[in-house]
Design a protein around this motif. Sequence first.
Motif, short mmCIF file in Angstrom:
data_model
loop_
_atom_site.label_atom_id
_atom_site.label_comp_id
_atom_site.label_asym_id
_atom_site.label_seq_id
_atom_site.Cartn_x
_atom_site.Cartn_y
_atom_site.Cartn_z
N HIS A 90 0.63 -0.89 -0.24
CA HIS A 90 -0.02 0.08 -0.11
C HIS A 90 0.89 1.43 -0.24
O HIS A 90 0.58 2.31 -0.48
CB HIS A 90 -1.07 0.25 0.96
CG HIS A 90 -2.48 -0.74 1.00
ND1 HIS A 90 -3.25 -0.61 0.37
CD2 HIS A 90 -2.35 -2.23 1.43
CE1 HIS A 90 -3.80 -1.16 0.37
NE2 HIS A 90 -3.10 -2.44 0.71
N GLY A 91 2.23 1.50 0.40
CA GLY A 91 3.55 2.69 0.35
C GLY A 91 3.82 2.50 -1.16
O GLY A 91 4.33 3.85 -0.92
N ASP A 92 3.21 1.75 -2.13
CA ASP A 92 4.39 1.81 -3.18
C ASP A 92 2.80 2.40 -4.35
O ASP A 92 3.18 2.62 -4.69
CB ASP A 92 4.45 0.67 -3.65
CG ASP A 92 5.74 0.13 -2.91
OD1 ASP A 92 6.27 0.61 -1.95
OD2 ASP A 92 5.74 -1.70 -2.81
N VAL A 93 1.96 2.41 -3.54
CA VAL A 93 0.73 3.26 -4.45
C VAL A 93 1.03 4.45 -4.80
O VAL A 93 0.93 4.32 -6.33
CB VAL A 93 -0.82 3.46 -3.65
CG1 VAL A 93 -1.85 3.70 -5.10
CG2 VAL A 93 -1.15 2.44 -3.54
N ALA A 94 1.51 6.00 -4.21
CA ALA A 94 1.86 7.12 -4.90
C ALA A 94 3.02 6.54 -5.54
O ALA A 94 2.84 7.56 -7.42
CB ALA A 94 2.75 8.11 -3.81
N ILE A 95 3.94 5.77 -5.64
CA ILE A 95 5.50 5.61 -6.55
C ILE A 95 4.60 4.98 -8.15
O ILE A 95 5.14 5.34 -9.30
CB ILE A 95 6.41 5.16 -6.88
CG1 ILE A 95 8.14 5.84 -6.91
CG2 ILE A 95 6.51 3.55 -5.64
CD1 ILE A 95 8.39 4.91 -6.50
N LEU A 96 3.56 4.20 -7.62
CA LEU A 96 2.92 2.93 -8.73
C LEU A 96 2.55 4.08 -10.16
O LEU A 96 2.29 4.46 -11.33
CB LEU A 96 2.36 2.14 -8.67
CG LEU A 96 1.50 0.97 -9.60
CD1 LEU A 96 2.45 0.26 -10.31
CD2 LEU A 96 0.70 0.18 -8.76
N THR A 97 1.44 5.09 -9.24
CA THR A 97 0.78 5.91 -10.36
C THR A 97 1.57 6.84 -11.02
O THR A 97 1.23 6.87 -11.92
CB THR A 97 -0.09 6.92 -8.72
OG1 THR A 97 -0.69 5.70 -8.12
CG2 THR A 97 -0.56 7.70 -9.94
N ALA A 98 2.77 7.59 -10.17
CA ALA A 98 3.39 8.42 -10.98
C ALA A 98 4.46 7.63 -11.91
O ALA A 98 4.71 7.59 -13.04
CB ALA A 98 5.17 8.41 -9.77
#
Length: 157
Positions: A61-69
């Motif tokens: 869940h902590g990777d959502v921002a970087i996956l979105t980017a």
Amino acid sequence: MVQARKPNHLRALHGQAPRVAPIVGGPLGRPEPPEWLPEAGQDEWVRVVEACATHPTWLQHGDVAILTAYCATWATWLEAAQDVARRGALVPGRSSADLVENEDGPRLVKNPAVQIARDAAVQLRALCRELGFTPDARRRVDVGGLEQDDDAERLLT
């Protein structure tokens, strides 16, 4: 020269404790992509989430921002690369100086999409390293075991 980290299965063979990546909010599962992502970014989101599903601790869940980017940058790169493929690296200029005809027609200038694609490719490379999508990054990160019950696979890892 920096020595590569020893994978957990080799650490176990040498009597060392395994390295454990911290869990950040738990495994991501298979969430839907953000609605605002362009279609190409949404397609890439689904592809990546499905590809990483065999390693349930890879994306958290902590990777959502970087996956979105990553997915947004992928969509930008893809659009720019398609424009370069369609119109070429050189396009007719639009300024008044460029519109002066010569024997070869209007003056050609660099397609702005070339620079956009180049910038997005640099960002993609960095984001891929952060997410463990490159061979080198995967070698340095323990992504956990495969989610399958295969005796042969356990013997090989």
